[in-house]
Design a protein around this motif. Structure first.
Motif, PDB file in Angstrom:
ATOM      1  N   ALA A 183       0.828  -1.207   0.000  1.00 13.61           N
ATOM      2  CA  ALA A 183       0.000   0.000   0.000  1.00 13.61           C
ATOM      3  C   ALA A 183       0.862   1.258   0.000  1.00 13.61           C
ATOM      4  O   ALA A 183       0.653   2.176  -0.802  1.00 13.61           O
ATOM      5  CB  ALA A 183      -0.936  -0.006   1.207  1.00 13.61           C
ATOM      6  N   TYR A 184       1.856   1.294   0.878  1.00 11.16           N
ATOM      7  CA  TYR A 184       2.739   2.466   0.947  1.00 11.16           C
ATOM      8  C   TYR A 184       3.532   2.648  -0.346  1.00 11.16           C
ATOM      9  O   TYR A 184       3.697   3.763  -0.840  1.00 11.16           O
ATOM     10  CB  TYR A 184       3.697   2.341   2.137  1.00 11.16           C
ATOM     11  CG  TYR A 184       3.121   2.860   3.425  1.00 11.16           C
ATOM     12  CD1 TYR A 184       3.278   4.183   3.804  1.00 11.16           C
ATOM     13  CD2 TYR A 184       2.396   2.021   4.272  1.00 11.16           C
ATOM     14  CE1 TYR A 184       2.741   4.663   4.996  1.00 11.16           C
ATOM     15  CE2 TYR A 184       1.858   2.489   5.463  1.00 11.16           C
ATOM     16  CZ  TYR A 184       2.028   3.808   5.814  1.00 11.16           C
ATOM     17  OH  TYR A 184       1.491   4.285   6.985  1.00 11.16           O
ATOM     18  N   LYS A 185       4.016   1.544  -0.880  1.00 12.08           N
ATOM     19  CA  LYS A 185       4.801   1.625  -2.115  1.00 12.08           C
ATOM     20  C   LYS A 185       3.982   2.162  -3.283  1.00 12.08           C
ATOM     21  O   LYS A 185       4.522   2.732  -4.222  1.00 12.08           O
ATOM     22  CB  LYS A 185       5.367   0.243  -2.475  1.00 12.08           C
ATOM     23  CG  LYS A 185       6.594  -0.150  -1.681  1.00 12.08           C
ATOM     24  CD  LYS A 185       7.145  -1.488  -2.171  1.00 12.08           C
ATOM     25  CE  LYS A 185       8.459  -1.818  -1.489  1.00 12.08           C
ATOM     26  NZ  LYS A 185       8.999  -3.135  -1.938  1.00 12.08           N
ATOM     27  N   ASN A 186       2.668   1.967  -3.223  1.00 16.93           N
ATOM     28  CA  ASN A 186       1.780   2.433  -4.285  1.00 16.93           C
ATOM     29  C   ASN A 186       1.114   3.767  -3.968  1.00 16.93           C
ATOM     30  O   ASN A 186       0.110   4.121  -4.582  1.00 16.93           O
ATOM     31  CB  ASN A 186       0.734   1.369  -4.599  1.00 16.93           C
ATOM     32  CG  ASN A 186       1.313   0.228  -5.410  1.00 16.93           C
ATOM     33  OD1 ASN A 186       1.369   0.302  -6.633  1.00 16.93           O
ATOM     34  ND2 ASN A 186       1.780  -0.808  -4.728  1.00 16.93           N
ATOM     35  N   GLY A 187       1.683   4.478  -3.008  1.00 15.86           N
ATOM     36  CA  GLY A 187       1.242   5.847  -2.747  1.00 15.86           C
ATOM     37  C   GLY A 187       0.057   6.000  -1.833  1.00 15.86           C
ATOM     38  O   GLY A 187      -0.466   7.111  -1.686  1.00 15.86           O
ATOM     39  N   LEU A 188      -0.396   4.931  -1.198  1.00 14.05           N
ATOM     40  CA  LEU A 188      -1.519   5.031  -0.255  1.00 14.05           C
ATOM     41  C   LEU A 188      -0.981   5.435   1.109  1.00 14.05           C
ATOM     42  O   LEU A 188       0.028   4.913   1.573  1.00 14.05           O
ATOM     43  CB  LEU A 188      -2.262   3.702  -0.163  1.00 14.05           C
ATOM     44  CG  LEU A 188      -2.772   3.129  -1.487  1.00 14.05           C
ATOM     45  CD1 LEU A 188      -3.576   1.868  -1.238  1.00 14.05           C
ATOM     46  CD2 LEU A 188      -3.597   4.145  -2.247  1.00 14.05           C
ATOM     47  N   ARG A 189      -1.688   6.369   1.751  1.00 16.22           N
ATOM     48  CA  ARG A 189      -1.189   6.874   3.026  1.00 16.22           C
ATOM     49  C   ARG A 189      -2.336   7.141   3.987  1.00 16.22           C
ATOM     50  O   ARG A 189      -3.436   7.499   3.564  1.00 16.22           O
ATOM     51  CB  ARG A 189      -0.399   8.171   2.789  1.00 16.22           C
ATOM     52  CG  ARG A 189       0.805   7.941   1.900  1.00 16.22           C
ATOM     53  CD  ARG A 189       1.545   9.203   1.607  1.00 16.22           C
ATOM     54  NE  ARG A 189       1.982   9.851   2.829  1.00 16.22           N
ATOM     55  CZ  ARG A 189       2.335  11.137   2.876  1.00 16.22           C
ATOM     56  NH1 ARG A 189       2.283  11.873   1.805  1.00 16.22           N
ATOM     57  NH2 ARG A 189       2.735  11.662   4.016  1.00 16.22           N
ATOM     58  N   PRO A 190      -2.076   6.991   5.283  1.00 10.71           N
ATOM     59  CA  PRO A 190      -3.135   7.211   6.281  1.00 10.71           C
ATOM     60  C   PRO A 190      -3.367   8.699   6.543  1.00 10.71           C
ATOM     61  O   PRO A 190      -2.512   9.533   6.241  1.00 10.71           O
ATOM     62  CB  PRO A 190      -2.581   6.520   7.526  1.00 10.71           C
ATOM     63  CG  PRO A 190      -1.090   6.669   7.392  1.00 10.71           C
ATOM     64  CD  PRO A 190      -0.812   6.549   5.920  1.00 10.71           C
ATOM     65  N   ALA A 191      -4.528   8.992   7.101  1.00  4.91           N
ATOM     66  CA  ALA A 191      -4.813  10.364   7.522  1.00  4.91           C
ATOM     67  C   ALA A 191      -3.869  10.743   8.664  1.00  4.91           C
ATOM     68  O   ALA A 191      -3.421   9.882   9.420  1.00  4.91           O
ATOM     69  CB  ALA A 191      -6.266  10.473   7.991  1.00  4.91           C
TER      70      ALA A 191
END
Length: 419
Positions: free
Chosen positions: A25-33
């Motif tokens: 997820a992080y590697k694909n640009g997804l990030r938490p609020a």
């Protein structure tokens, strides 16, 4: 980067399966609020004075202020309802005196727009302050002039003190009105179980939701819908392919089908076959039912059923395209540019290329109808369309349901970072 390293250290304790999914997820640009105000300020590149409690209070009052509409009966909140995911649940925005948006554009969510780098459907503005000025002045929205807006706000006694508290001066200007509204909008942020999952809670998502997250990444959705808000970072061409056949078959196969199709049409012209129905049957038998179906559903899915036979067996591509060209005939360019009805004829930025701001997917389950003109009601249909026309994936119903399960886990509540 520091946040990513800290998260990876924590989640690595839970085992490979969880670690691999979050890392993906992080590697694909997804990030938490953001977890707190300090993190929020860092993400927005702001100082605490830029988003002070006094400015937020002023902006909130102005956001709900009906005096800012010419007819004194609508406010920003009228179209951006928090109970409807920050939007209004209708296909096209309605404003001053019941006027509809002339391009049949619907209302994008106001929630999490602080994390957007592009605003409006065509992405023409880059700051919330400038974006806020648009609806206030648009004749089919709030229809007020900057001069009248300032006059109305000056007439309400509490505002002079509120402006002084927020900006250090009781001077009221249109620019300050828009700025205060934009500052309040920057606090309209949501958090969900998805955020908990990305920051260390391995049980925050169900098995189905985790599989949906994995599909969201591997099927290419995260290529556009990334960042904290799952969108809003850029402009993208939509649709990348309009005809279904371009997405569901290989280029070589498509060329073979087209050649077979046109060769068959040439033969038909020299045969004693008179009815369209007979010609269709000949096409099916000559091309094979599978290839005929690709031609029929791929290239002619916009044609009315009662007209298909005639077009398929006579004018074919020239019914829509200029001879020997991929360019659409002028009167069709706004009508059949999308895999759904193009109410309003809007074609995004640089209309020939059809570039749109990538929508935010947080709280997407609450903000139907979908697409820029609200032409599609069901999220299942949206995901199917996006799979075919943006990522070349003919998603199964099972895959679609898992992606929807994931999107439901992203549905969150507004967090008060500034109290």
């Amino acid at each position: 980067m520091k946040l990513l390293l800290m998260v990876l250290i924590v989640i690595n304790l839970y085992g490979d399966e969880y670690f691999e999914l979050v890392l993906k997820a992080y590697k694909n640009g997804l990030r938490p609020a953001p977890s707190n105000l300090k993190s929020l300020l860092y993400e927005l590149k702001l100082e605490q004075a830029d988003i002070s409690k006094q400015k937020v209070l002023l902006g909130k009052k102005l956001f709900f202020e009906k005096e800012l509409s010419k007819s004194r009966d609508i406010s920003c909140a009228s179209c951006h309802s928090f109970s409807k995911g920050g939007a209004d649940s209708i296909p096209t925005a309605i404003g001053y005196k019941g006027l509809k948006n002339p391009f049949h554009l619907n209302t994008p969510t106001v929630l999490n727009t602080a994390f957007s780098k592009r605003l409006f459907w065509d992405g023409r503005e880059k700051t919330l302050k400038e974006q806020a000025k648009g609806p206030l002045q648009a004749p089919f929205e709030m229809a007020i002039t900057p001069k009248l807006a300032v006059q109305r706000i000056k007439e309400k006694v509490p505002y002079q003190q509120l402006f002084k508290n927020a900006f250090g001066s009781d001077e009221i200007t249109f620019d300050k009105i828009a700025k205060a509204i934009s500052i309040y909008e920057k606090t309209l942020l949501t958090k969900s179980r998805y955020d908990n999952f990305l920051t260390g809670d391995k049980n925050a998502l169900s098995k189905n939701e985790k599989e949906g997250l994995s599909l969201f990444i591997t099927k290419g959705c995260a290529g556009c819908h990334n960042g904290i808000a799952l969108g809003g970072q850029e402009l993208r061409k939509f649709p990348l392919t309009y005809h279904t056949i371009w997405s569901l078959s290989t280029p070589n196969h498509i060329e073979q089908i087209k050649k077979n199709y046109f060769d068959t049409l040439s033969l038909l012209n020299n045969m004693n076959i008179y009815t369209d129905e007979q010609k269709i049957e000949y096409l099916k038998s000559s091309m094979g039912s599978k290839n005929y179906k690709l031609i029929n559903e791929g290239f002619f899915n916009h044609v009315k059923e009662e007209e298909k036979s005639k077009i398929l067996t006579s004018s074919a591509c020239t019914s829509c395209h200029l001879s020997n060209s991929t360019e659409l005939k002028r009167d069709l360019s706004t009508k059949i540019s999308f895999p759904f009805e193009n109410k309003g004829g809007f074609l995004g930025l640089r209309s020939k290329e059809k570039y749109f701001r990538v929508p935010l997917l947080r709280n997407i389950v609450q903000t139907k109808p979908y697409f820029h003109n609200g032409s599609v009601d069901k999220l299942e249909e949206v995901i199917k369309i996006m799979g075919i026309h943006q990522t070349r994936n003919n998603l199964s119903n099972n895959e679609i349901n898992k992606i929807i399960a994931f999107l439901k886990s992203v549905d969150g509540t507004i967090v008060e970072y500034i109290k």
